[in-house]
Design a protein around this motif. Structure first.
Motif, PDB file in Angstrom:
ATOM      1  N   THR B 634       3.951   3.598  11.908  1.00 23.35           N
ATOM      2  CA  THR B 634       4.583   4.856  11.507  1.00 23.35           C
ATOM      3  C   THR B 634       4.130   5.321  10.132  1.00 23.35           C
ATOM      4  N   GLY B 635       3.576   4.428   9.353  1.00 22.92           N
ATOM      5  CA  GLY B 635       3.238   4.771   7.968  1.00 22.92           C
ATOM      6  C   GLY B 635       4.435   4.714   7.047  1.00 22.92           C
ATOM      7  N   GLY B 636       5.552   4.262   7.565  1.00 27.54           N
ATOM      8  CA  GLY B 636       6.761   4.192   6.749  1.00 27.54           C
ATOM      9  C   GLY B 636       6.726   3.012   5.785  1.00 27.54           C
ATOM     10  N   PRO B 696      15.152  11.551  -1.776  1.00 25.44           N
ATOM     11  CA  PRO B 696      15.692  10.334  -1.156  1.00 25.44           C
ATOM     12  C   PRO B 696      17.201  10.181  -1.336  1.00 25.44           C
ATOM     13  N   SER B 697      17.808   9.545  -0.353  1.00 28.35           N
ATOM     14  CA  SER B 697      19.241   9.242  -0.395  1.00 28.35           C
ATOM     15  C   SER B 697      19.402   7.744  -0.654  1.00 28.35           C
ATOM     16  N   CYS B 698      20.641   7.259  -0.570  1.00 31.60           N
ATOM     17  CA  CYS B 698      20.855   5.828  -0.813  1.00 31.60           C
ATOM     18  C   CYS B 698      20.316   4.973   0.332  1.00 31.60           C
ATOM     19  N   ALA B 699      19.859   5.614   1.400  1.00 29.32           N
ATOM     20  CA  ALA B 699      19.209   4.836   2.454  1.00 29.32           C
ATOM     21  C   ALA B 699      17.785   4.453   2.052  1.00 29.32           C
ATOM     22  N   GLU B 700      17.220   5.190   1.124  1.00 27.84           N
ATOM     23  CA  GLU B 700      15.826   4.935   0.729  1.00 27.84           C
ATOM     24  C   GLU B 700      15.685   4.234  -0.621  1.00 27.84           C
ATOM     25  N   VAL B 739       1.942  -0.998  -1.799  1.00 27.30           N
ATOM     26  CA  VAL B 739       1.477  -0.493  -0.497  1.00 27.30           C
ATOM     27  C   VAL B 739       0.008  -0.880  -0.298  1.00 27.30           C
ATOM     28  N   SER B 740      -0.800  -0.723  -1.338  1.00 24.81           N
ATOM     29  CA  SER B 740      -2.215  -1.089  -1.232  1.00 24.81           C
ATOM     30  C   SER B 740      -2.366  -2.585  -0.976  1.00 24.81           C
ATOM     31  N   ASP B 741      -1.504  -3.378  -1.621  1.00 22.47           N
ATOM     32  CA  ASP B 741      -1.541  -4.825  -1.421  1.00 22.47           C
ATOM     33  C   ASP B 741      -1.201  -5.176   0.029  1.00 22.47           C
ATOM     34  N   ALA B 742      -0.215  -4.467   0.586  1.00 23.57           N
ATOM     35  CA  ALA B 742       0.194  -4.752   1.969  1.00 23.57           C
ATOM     36  C   ALA B 742      -0.936  -4.429   2.948  1.00 23.57           C
ATOM     37  N   HIS B 745      -5.899  -6.087   3.556  1.00 22.54           N
ATOM     38  CA  HIS B 745      -6.761  -6.705   4.568  1.00 22.54           C
ATOM     39  C   HIS B 745      -7.515  -5.653   5.378  1.00 22.54           C
ATOM     40  N   LEU B 746      -6.999  -4.408   5.370  1.00 22.02           N
ATOM     41  CA  LEU B 746      -7.698  -3.322   6.066  1.00 22.02           C
ATOM     42  C   LEU B 746      -8.663  -2.591   5.123  1.00 22.02           C
ATOM     43  N   GLY B 747      -8.624  -2.972   3.861  1.00 25.09           N
ATOM     44  CA  GLY B 747      -9.443  -2.256   2.875  1.00 25.09           C
ATOM     45  C   GLY B 747      -8.833  -0.931   2.459  1.00 25.09           C
ATOM     46  N   VAL B 748      -7.527  -0.771   2.688  1.00 20.76           N
ATOM     47  CA  VAL B 748      -6.862   0.490   2.332  1.00 20.76           C
ATOM     48  C   VAL B 748      -6.489   0.484   0.864  1.00 20.76           C
ATOM     49  N   ASP B 749      -6.693   1.631   0.234  1.00 20.74           N
ATOM     50  CA  ASP B 749      -6.451   1.755  -1.189  1.00 20.74           C
ATOM     51  C   ASP B 749      -5.803   3.119  -1.406  1.00 20.74           C
ATOM     52  N   VAL B 750      -4.570   3.126  -1.878  1.00 21.28           N
ATOM     53  CA  VAL B 750      -3.848   4.396  -2.026  1.00 21.28           C
ATOM     54  C   VAL B 750      -4.405   5.154  -3.225  1.00 21.28           C
ATOM     55  N   ALA B 751      -4.868   6.346  -2.993  1.00 15.76           N
ATOM     56  CA  ALA B 751      -5.453   7.156  -4.063  1.00 15.76           C
ATOM     57  C   ALA B 751      -4.841   8.551  -4.084  1.00 15.76           C
ATOM     58  N   GLU B 752      -3.689   8.681  -3.471  1.00 17.98           N
ATOM     59  CA  GLU B 752      -2.998   9.964  -3.466  1.00 17.98           C
ATOM     60  C   GLU B 752      -1.515   9.666  -3.305  1.00 17.98           C
ATOM     61  N   PHE B 753      -0.684  10.279  -4.154  1.00 14.16           N
ATOM     62  CA  PHE B 753       0.753  10.089  -3.957  1.00 14.16           C
ATOM     63  C   PHE B 753       1.440  11.435  -4.064  1.00 14.16           C
ATOM     64  N   PRO B 754       2.574  11.599  -3.351  1.00 12.44           N
ATOM     65  CA  PRO B 754       3.348  10.584  -2.647  1.00 12.44           C
ATOM     66  C   PRO B 754       2.597  10.017  -1.448  1.00 12.44           C
ATOM     67  N   ALA B 755       2.758   8.691  -1.261  1.00 14.75           N
ATOM     68  CA  ALA B 755       2.167   8.015  -0.120  1.00 14.75           C
ATOM     69  C   ALA B 755       3.132   8.185   1.054  1.00 14.75           C
ATOM     70  N   THR B 756       3.073   9.366   1.648  1.00 18.12           N
ATOM     71  CA  THR B 756       3.990   9.710   2.738  1.00 18.12           C
ATOM     72  C   THR B 756       3.532   9.031   4.024  1.00 18.12           C
ATOM     73  N   PRO B 757       4.399   8.932   5.018  1.00 19.56           N
ATOM     74  CA  PRO B 757       3.980   8.311   6.279  1.00 19.56           C
ATOM     75  C   PRO B 757       2.700   8.922   6.863  1.00 19.56           C
ATOM     76  N   PRO B 758       2.549  10.252   6.913  1.00 23.22           N
ATOM     77  CA  PRO B 758       1.282  10.775   7.459  1.00 23.22           C
ATOM     78  C   PRO B 758       0.059  10.319   6.657  1.00 23.22           C
ATOM     79  N   ARG B 759       0.201  10.248   5.340  1.00 19.83           N
ATOM     80  CA  ARG B 759      -0.943   9.824   4.515  1.00 19.83           C
ATOM     81  C   ARG B 759      -1.272   8.354   4.774  1.00 19.83           C
ATOM     82  N   ILE B 760      -0.238   7.522   4.864  1.00 15.62           N
ATOM     83  CA  ILE B 760      -0.501   6.100   5.104  1.00 15.62           C
ATOM     84  C   ILE B 760      -1.085   5.907   6.497  1.00 15.62           C
ATOM     85  N   ARG B 761      -0.548   6.654   7.455  1.00 15.33           N
ATOM     86  CA  ARG B 761      -1.110   6.564   8.815  1.00 15.33           C
ATOM     87  C   ARG B 761      -2.585   6.940   8.801  1.00 15.33           C
ATOM     88  N   ALA B 762      -2.907   8.005   8.087  1.00 12.73           N
ATOM     89  CA  ALA B 762      -4.296   8.460   8.055  1.00 12.73           C
ATOM     90  C   ALA B 762      -5.195   7.386   7.437  1.00 12.73           C
TER      91      ALA B 762
END
Lengths: 158, 775
Positions: B634-636, B696-700, B739-742, B745-762
């Motif tokens: 989900t990219g969540g 975000p709410s207290c759920a996040e 997030v990048s650490d998680a 192993h895929l070689g993913v490196d976050v270079a844009e934020f917010p790291a939203t679910p669509p961005r992480i999925r991409a």
């Protein structure tokens, strides 16, 4: 249109335009400005009041829909001499507020939580309070306040 | 001294707020004539027609630029950095520059009626090509947002220290990182709003406004309208958060004051959430490219930064559109030793909502940059991520930075070590491995940063600001019944400043905090001061309160010495009394009564004092550690643990300090994962409700573990450092590193934020595709 209802136990009548929201009616016709408007589209929950015992977004209801209803607002929580109730005291003790703008909505939502027949647990509390937005506290103080109030009132499960 | 400082005293602000009895601007505006603004629906264009509704009922008004010939533009100045003095008309005559810009004001008895009438107003605009993002604005031949700024560059800073080239030439490794930071809205729960009321008896106007800088707002309005400042009172009542957004002089306020003066009545505008999200002020829309030279031991030899900041359509008053790019330019090295530094920062105009400072200003962006760079460098050099930071952190003080700032005593290394130990990184690695075996992706991220706080006029003057903020003045006096009133120029809006300042004053005077009243947020009742922003009020307002209270204490001791027949040096103030040499004592209330009503005994004595405080500034510091779980489907992102080791010097009220850190982190989490203002290509803002702009709410927001260090600052009189912004600064870097650490192993490196679910999925999709494509 004329509407008759009770607010915090006192009977009220108001003459309102049918399109006027419950929040505007409470604030402007009843002078109860403790109910705040944060978004006026039902997301932030700052305007939460209790209507016949249930929490509602006062910005998403029309005033005329309150005909015959019993409404409770933040102004009804403290004693007439201003003494804070257990929930309000807990908010002060546990830093459940900073700017205080969202606070009336959280207080009314938490009042409902504390009055339900079931005792309150952590998951339910977090789930229900996630209905409202606070921008200052990071929520931890709000959760601690409601938890402490529930404990003091014997409403905490566990 | 009775030790009130350092205690988690319950806030004196709370009871009225909890009873719903505290008055915010909108609460005071009921009954005033309602003002709504007609706003441009297009991002750029020429005004072809602007006319009132055909059937204006009695009492309704339609106000355009033609009605305000005397109003000058809003034109903040910066006397450096090739600044182009962009000016914003209060209401435009010819052109509109962003979708949401106020074009006309409509007045009616109620807001509903005003909005109905606005629908009937005639506004025709010949739309022109809008430049919305950085690429469009910087493209050769791009349309100019303002003719005064060629190439759409409004401000530019450049620095290249000798030694940069040599460092890169001899580097063992050069590490690069280019990234983008999404546009954020401060989103205070209370929107902007103002009530301008004309006093027919005096001819003065009182503007009640949800603002952070009442004195500066008064100055700005008086300047724009060409009116005597003495004829305007600005009151900030209870203010429902600001976070920087409410510092600016917005065009709506001069319109309100003009209406009140011209029509001799009360006029109120209460911003709605759509206006707040699209037409108040935005922040953090930036793109940076970093290059860093490291030696084989992981020592940073040089840093080069290319900084682009989208500053929107105008320049915010008084801080100017230089505030974001130039802060990134000046503070990029942060807590690290950077022997050679080169940077170029440009503020780029676009047809979008104007940028203003927002909690941390550019620091969340530069901290993201340098902390992601450190993780990349650690990977490139095969080093531990904590070790590479420790090797480069400043560890002896004072330290002079590449851009001439002096870092005072801090605990950069100690905070990092403490956080790393508390985070139990080896334990986490074991859990990470175990989770991976179950198909769950966990990651841990660290960020280290410093936060420049409590800086006075020298720091602002160094920026070349035309209006130089910085000092605070406190008038203090004891009443005949023995309470102390302190009138401050700072203007709190939720921080609990009155409580904190009363603790400082109570300690200096040997009184109870409950005997202290803090008067704030009213230009008629407080000395000229700069307000509350930039993590300054506890430091500068608090410092001024301490100095003023000490002077008042001297007066009290001198008066008590007369009565107790001793010398002032023999008098101590404690428990609400003045004690003489032989334990003879006098209640302060009694002393106050004598001083006021029997001043003949004291040769014209008074119990009033004034003190000003204008420090050079200090640096708080912190280390944040985030542990996250990323759902690759989900990219969540779920934050499993969030840990902070914070050092803000002497803590005045720990409960309030913790609240500031936690609240800041919640906004930083929002910045890291959720909130983004999005524009369509034509300059229409697509995030105009809280259903689109996700707060975000207290759920996040998770529980946050807080640990304090207290490096007492020699740079401030109280030893306190500011901490209002730090939470927001550290969170995007820590979370995106996690997030990048998680996903490493895929070689993913976050270079844009917010790291939203669509961005992480991409990112995950692209990484998986590239793994599959491998032979």
């Amino acid at each position: 249109m004329k509407v008759a209802f009770t607010v915090n136990g006192a009977p009220r009548e108001a003459e309102v335009e049918p399109r006027r929201t419950l929040a505007d009616m409470l604030r402007e016709e009843c002078g109860l400005t403790g109910t705040h408007l944060g978004c006026e589209h039902g997301v932030c929950g700052a305007c939460t009041v209790l209507l016949d015992g249930a929490p509602v977004r006062a910005c998403l209801m029309f005033g005329v829909q309150a005909e015959g209803a019993a409404i409770r607002t933040v102004e009804g929580l403290a004693a007439p001499d201003g003494t804070l109730n257990a929930l309000q005291r807990a908010f002060q003790a546990h830093h459940g507020l900073q700017c205080g703008f969202c606070t009336p909505g959280f207080l009314m939502l938490a009042t409902w939580l504390l009055e339900r027949p079931d005792k309150l647990d952590e998951d339910t509390m977090r789930h229900v309070l996630s209905s409202n937005i606070c921008r200052c506290t990071g929520y931890q103080g709000i959760l601690a306040s409601v938890r402490a109030a529930a404990q003091e009132l014997g409403r905490w499960a566990g | 001294m009775t030790g009130w400082v350092g205690r988690s005293l319950p806030r004196i602000e709370d009871p009225a707020l909890l009873r719903g009895e505290a008055a915010f601007t909108a609460d005071l505006a009921i009954g005033a004539r309602a003002v709504r603004f007609l706003r441009s629906p297009v991002a750029a264009g020429r005004i072809a027609a602007l006319r009132p509704p055909p059937d204006m009922p009695p009492g309704a008004l339609f106000v355009t630029a033609a009605d305000l010939p005397e109003a000058g533009p809003i034109r903040p100045m910066l006397h450096r950095f090739d600044y182009r003095a962009v000016e914003q008309p209060v209401l435009p005559r010819e052109r509109v520059h962003f979708a949401g810009q106020p074009v006309a004001a409509l007045v009616a008895p109620t807001a509903e009626m005003a909005e109905d009438l606005l629908d009937e107003a005639v506004f025709e605009v010949e739309a022109e090509e809008a430049v919305v993002d950085l690429d469009a604005a910087l493209r050769p031949g791009a349309p100019l947002v303002h003719a005064v700024a060629p190439g759409n560059v409004a401000v530019e800073g450049a620095l290249r220290q000798p030694g940069v080239e040599a460092a890169f030439a001899q580097a063992h490794r050069v590490v690069e990182f280019a990234f983008r930071s999404g546009r954020q809205n401060a989103t205070p729960m209370e929107t902007r709003g103002g009530l301008a009321a004309f006093d027919r008896a005096t001819g003065r106007v009182r503007l009640t406004a949800s603002c952070q800088m009442p004195h500066a707002l008064r100055s700005g309005i008086a300047e724009v309208l060409g009116m005597p400042e003495a004829d305007l009172q600005v009151v900030a009542p209870h203010v429902g958060g600001g976070f920087g957004q409410k510092m600016a002089l917005f065009p709506e306020y001069p319109v309100l004051v003009w209406l009140a003066r011209r029509h001799r009545g009360s006029f109120a505008w209460i911003e709605d959430r759509n206006e707040n999200l699209t037409a108040s002020a935005h922040s953090r829309d930036q793109r940076h490219a970093l290059r860093a030279a490291f030696d084989a031991e992981g020592r940073l030899l040089a840093l080069e930064a290319e900084i682009l900041a989208n500053v929107g359509a105008f320049s915010t008053w008084p801080v100017t559109c230089g505030v974001e790019p130039l802060m990134a330019f000046a503070e990029y090295p942060g807590p690290y030793k950077v022997p050679a530094y080169a940077a170029r920062a440009r503020g780029v105009l676009t047809n979008t909502c104007t940028m203003a400072p927002y909690r941390g200003v550019s620091r969340p962006v530069i901290t993201f940059g340098i902390e992601r760079l450190m993780d990349r460098a650690a990977a490139a050099l095969g080093m531990d991520r904590i070790a590479i930071r420790r090797r480069n952190l400043v560890d002896s003080f004072p330290y002079r930075t590449a851009t001439g700032m002096t870092l005072d005593e801090a605990s950069y290394v100690e905070a990092l070590d403490a956080a790393a130990a508390l985070a139990d990184i080896p334990g986490f690695r074991a859990r990470q491995q175990a989770a991976r075996a179950d198909g769950r992706l966990l990651g841990l991220g660290v960020s280290v940063f410093n936060e420049r706080t409590g800086y006075g006029t020298p720091a602002f003057a160094a920026r070349g600001m035309g209006i130089v903020p910085g000092y605070e003045v406190v008038d203090i006096a004891m009443t005949p019944t023995g309470e102390v009133e302190a009138r401050i120029g700072a203007s709190p809006h939720g921080q609990g400043l009155a409580t904190a300042l009363s603790q400082i004053i109570a300690d200096r005077l040997g009184m109870q905090p409950g005997q202290v009243r803090i008067v704030a947020g009213d230009t008629d009742r407080t000395p000229y001061g700069w307000g509350t922003f930039a993590s300054r009020s506890a430091v500068i307002g608090g410092g001024a309160c301490q100095l003023a209270a000490d002077r008042l204490a001297e007066r009290l001791r001198a008066a008590a010495a007369k009565v107790l027949q001793t010398t002032p040096a023999q008098v101590t103030l404690r428990d609400g009394q003045a004690f003489g040499a032989n334990d003879a004592s006098l209640p302060l209330a009694e002393l106050a009564r004598l001083a006021h009503w029997r001043s003949d005994l004291f040769e014209g004595f008074s119990l009033a004092e004034t003190a000003a405080y204008d420090p050079g500034g200090t640096f708080s510091n912190a280390c944040h550690v985030a542990e996250v779980e990323v759902d690759p489907e989900t990219g969540g992102v779920r934050i499993l643990r969030y840990l902070v080791v914070e050092d803000a010097g002497r803590i005045i009220n720990p409960m309030i300090a913790d609240g500031q850190v936690r609240g800041g982190i919640a906004q930083g989490i929002a910045n890291a994962l959720f909130e983004e203002v999005v524009y369509a290509a034509d300059g229409t803002c697509l995030t105009g409700t809280l259903a689109d702009y996700v707060v975000p709410s207290c759920a996040e927001v998770p529980e946050i573990e807080l640990h304090h260090m207290e490096t007492i600052s020699p740079a401030t009189v109280t030893g306190a450092k500011g901490l209002g912004e730090g939470g927001a600064i550290g969170a995007p870097a820590a979370i995106c590193n996690a997030v990048s650490d998680a996903l490493a192993h895929l070689g993913v490196d976050v270079a844009e934020f917010p790291a939203t679910p669509p961005r992480i999925r991409a990112l995950v999709r692209a990484a998986e595709a590239s793994i599959e494509a491998r032979p």
